[in-house]
Scaffold this motif. Structure first.
Motif, PDB file in Angstrom:
ATOM      1  N   THR A 139       0.636  -1.197   0.138  1.00  0.00           N
ATOM      2  CA  THR A 139       0.116   0.102  -0.055  1.00  0.00           C
ATOM      3  C   THR A 139       0.833   1.276  -0.182  1.00  0.00           C
ATOM      4  O   THR A 139       2.107   1.253   0.311  1.00  0.00           O
ATOM      5  N   VAL A 140       0.398   2.203  -0.191  1.00  0.00           N
ATOM      6  CA  VAL A 140       1.004   3.551  -0.105  1.00  0.00           C
ATOM      7  C   VAL A 140       1.592   3.768   1.271  1.00  0.00           C
ATOM      8  O   VAL A 140       2.667   4.391   1.298  1.00  0.00           O
ATOM      9  N   ARG A 141       0.841   3.586   2.312  1.00  0.00           N
ATOM     10  CA  ARG A 141       1.070   3.757   3.612  1.00  0.00           C
ATOM     11  C   ARG A 141       2.388   2.896   3.776  1.00  0.00           C
ATOM     12  O   ARG A 141       3.330   3.044   4.538  1.00  0.00           O
ATOM     13  N   HIS A 142       2.596   1.678   3.328  1.00  0.00           N
ATOM     14  CA  HIS A 142       3.656   0.825   3.502  1.00  0.00           C
ATOM     15  C   HIS A 142       4.890   1.398   2.943  1.00  0.00           C
ATOM     16  O   HIS A 142       6.110   1.364   3.326  1.00  0.00           O
ATOM     17  N   LEU A 143       4.736   2.027   1.659  1.00  0.00           N
ATOM     18  CA  LEU A 143       5.824   2.955   1.099  1.00  0.00           C
ATOM     19  C   LEU A 143       6.311   4.087   2.007  1.00  0.00           C
ATOM     20  O   LEU A 143       7.395   4.405   2.232  1.00  0.00           O
ATOM     21  N   LEU A 144       5.401   4.949   2.713  1.00  0.00           N
ATOM     22  CA  LEU A 144       5.631   5.883   3.428  1.00  0.00           C
ATOM     23  C   LEU A 144       6.233   5.552   4.835  1.00  0.00           C
ATOM     24  O   LEU A 144       7.041   6.554   5.199  1.00  0.00           O
ATOM     25  N   THR A 145       6.116   4.324   5.167  1.00  0.00           N
ATOM     26  CA  THR A 145       6.689   3.733   6.407  1.00  0.00           C
ATOM     27  C   THR A 145       7.795   2.943   6.233  1.00  0.00           C
ATOM     28  O   THR A 145       8.193   2.247   7.269  1.00  0.00           O
ATOM     29  N   HIS A 146       8.295   2.701   4.934  1.00  0.00           N
ATOM     30  CA  HIS A 146       9.389   1.393   4.859  1.00  0.00           C
ATOM     31  C   HIS A 146       8.981   0.227   5.366  1.00  0.00           C
ATOM     32  O   HIS A 146       9.919  -0.437   5.693  1.00  0.00           O
ATOM     33  N   THR A 147       7.691  -0.042   5.129  1.00  0.00           N
ATOM     34  CA  THR A 147       7.396  -1.515   5.586  1.00  0.00           C
ATOM     35  C   THR A 147       6.807  -2.277   4.346  1.00  0.00           C
ATOM     36  O   THR A 147       6.042  -3.322   4.283  1.00  0.00           O
ATOM     37  N   ALA A 148       7.083  -1.801   3.084  1.00  0.00           N
ATOM     38  CA  ALA A 148       6.737  -2.506   1.892  1.00  0.00           C
ATOM     39  C   ALA A 148       7.276  -3.974   1.820  1.00  0.00           C
ATOM     40  O   ALA A 148       6.893  -4.672   0.781  1.00  0.00           O
ATOM     41  N   GLY A 149       8.498  -4.171   2.414  1.00  0.00           N
ATOM     42  CA  GLY A 149       8.988  -5.528   2.090  1.00  0.00           C
ATOM     43  C   GLY A 149      10.283  -5.608   1.401  1.00  0.00           C
ATOM     44  O   GLY A 149      10.669  -6.774   1.018  1.00  0.00           O
ATOM     45  N   PHE A 150      10.773  -4.527   0.740  1.00  0.00           N
ATOM     46  CA  PHE A 150      11.820  -4.485  -0.378  1.00  0.00           C
ATOM     47  C   PHE A 150      13.020  -4.931   0.507  1.00  0.00           C
ATOM     48  O   PHE A 150      13.261  -4.832   1.831  1.00  0.00           O
ATOM     49  N   ALA A 151      14.163  -5.486  -0.096  1.00  0.00           N
ATOM     50  CA  ALA A 151      15.550  -5.997   0.494  1.00  0.00           C
ATOM     51  C   ALA A 151      16.122  -4.583   1.061  1.00  0.00           C
ATOM     52  O   ALA A 151      15.948  -3.500   0.542  1.00  0.00           O
ATOM     53  N   ALA A 152      16.398  -4.757   2.307  1.00  0.00           N
ATOM     54  CA  ALA A 152      16.743  -3.278   3.123  1.00  0.00           C
ATOM     55  C   ALA A 152      18.114  -3.636   4.006  1.00  0.00           C
ATOM     56  O   ALA A 152      18.382  -2.982   4.856  1.00  0.00           O
TER      57      ALA A 152
END
Length: 434
Positions: A139-152
């Motif tokens: 979701t957009v919220r996940h992107l705003l909060t760095h919780t989208a699950g991308f490799a980090a």
């Protein structure tokens, strides 16, 4: 400490006229600390700016802006602010949410269909990964909060990181290409299940701004944030006529001495830091410009009364400027948004959660350095940092240009802990500005 200079407004931006500096006693310890930190053997130079109750109360330049130490640092020096760009990108997204063009709770695939049907690494190697469908969409919220699950860079991210690197999103020529390349790689974790700080989320938000606004990301920022806030020196490139103001970007060599960084930004100062307008880390800015932005957030989305920033541009217009964001939007940006996690903190500090575009102190007792409850801010990779303290009604900014080498002999010590300790103590002790 060298004499400071006052900035006087002009039709093409701030110019400098020599004035002897004064050293208000509450800020003497801060001045002495930054003066010591920018002598030979330390950092090249720094600019610090403190705003209290809407007025600039301390604004100083220290040291030099070039490795040869021949050019004194100027208060209007231009810096690469790297990840301090992320808060600005988040503000742009929230502007569009206010206009009803973005639903923060919506799956990102509503706006960027290429990010539908995400896969998550379930094991294996980059050569033979095992994948499974994600439990929920990003979701957009996940992107705003760095919780989208991308490799980090978190434990277990190695396979997802290698697969992402194989598609090399950072080699894209524009933000559309960045997202197209990113969409070919699997996630490292299910969206909404962990905090993982990575620029991919914010680059995706920058592309989202382009899609829903119909403007390029840089054009949107110029029209809707930089122009209203009079951030005249902030952008993804620096005009040739102003590049003499850019501070040298250093790192520490193997011999323990400062040297110029060998990246493209130092080889061509002022050129774009990325081929695309990077919302995650591509902006140049100044202390005055970023203070205007930070003060807008502290003031709940309204542009600060310009008379408080007379030291930056000489203008003494009375009354606050127009509103950039609604007060409730800014409150959401500055509030911890990680309540779905246990513990509800980001990966770097047990006392900090994360809002939209920056960290927020939720437990001062657990924080690695002293801070007030609700303090908000974020650093940049090259030793820039800012903090907004709502309890003190204070903004503190320190700008340097050094890429740390952790563990390298001779690398200058990090300054942010002592900078904020001294800056906020001085703000507490100083008389309120008239």
């Amino acid at each position: 400490m060298q004499a400071s200079t006052d900035i006087v407004g002009g039709p093409s931006g701030p110019t400098l006229s020599a004035q002897p500096s004064t050293n208000p006693s509450p800020y003497a310890a801060l001045h002495a600390f930054l003066d010591r930190s920018t002598r030979p053997g330390g950092y090249l130079g720094a600019v610090s700016l403190i705003v209290h109750n809407g007025k600039i109360v301390d604004f100083q330049a220290y040291g030099q802006r070039d490795l040869a130490r021949r050019a004194p640092m100027r208060r209007d020096a231009i810096f690469r602010i790297y990840s301090m760009s992320k808060t600005i990108t988040s503000a742009a997204v929230m502007q569009l949410a206010e206009r009803g063009l973005i639903d923060v709770e919506a799956p990102i695939q509503r706006y960027l269909p290429e990010l539908a049907d995400r896969q998550v690494v379930a094991g294996g190697t980059a050569a033979a990964p095992r994948l499974r469908p994600a439990q929920r969409p990003i979701t957009v919220r996940h992107l705003l909060t760095h919780t989208a699950g991308f490799a980090a860079g978190l434990p277990g991210d190695e396979t997802a990181a290698a697969l992402t690197q194989g598609h090399d999103p950072h080699a894209a020529r524009d933000l559309a290409g960045f997202v197209a390349r990113l969409a070919q790689a699997p996630l490292a974790a299910d969206p909404g299940t962990r905090f993982g700080y990575d620029g991919a989320a914010t680059e995706t938000l920058a592309r989202l701004v382009e899609v829903v606004s119909g403007q390029t990301f840089d054009a949107y920022l110029r029209e809707h944030l930089f122009a209203p806030l009079q951030m005249r020196d902030t952008g993804f490139a620096v005009p040739a006529s102003e590049r003499k103001r850019i501070a040298d970007l250093t790192t520490t060599g193997d011999d323990g001495r400062l040297r110029l960084d060998d990246g493209p930004s130092q080889r061509e100062p002022g050129a774009p830091l990325n081929a695309y307008p990077s919302g995650a880390g591509g902006l140049y800015s100044t202390a005055c410009d970023y203070a205007r932005f930070a003060q807008m957030l502290l003031d709940g989305g309204r542009i600060a009364e310009r008379s408080g920033f007379a030291q930056c541009d000489g203008k003494r217009a009375r009354g606050p400027g127009p509103r950039v964001l609604r007060a409730d939007t800014v409150a959401a940006m500055l509030r911890n948004q990680l309540s779905m996690l246990d513990p509800p903190v980001h990966q770097f500090d047990p006392g900090e959660g994360f809002g939209f575009g920056g960290a927020v102190v939720i437990d001062p007792a657990k924080r690695s350095a002293p801070a007030s409850l609700g303090q908000f801010g974020w650093p940049g990779a090259a030793s820039t940092t800012y903090a907004i303290d709502p309890l003190r009604k204070t903004v503190a900014i320190a700008l340097l240009q050094h890429l740390p080498r952790t563990g390298a002999a001779g690398d200058p010590p990090r300054l942010s802990r002592d900078f904020y300790r001294l800056a906020f103590a001085a703000a507490d002790a100083a008389p309120s500005p008239p």
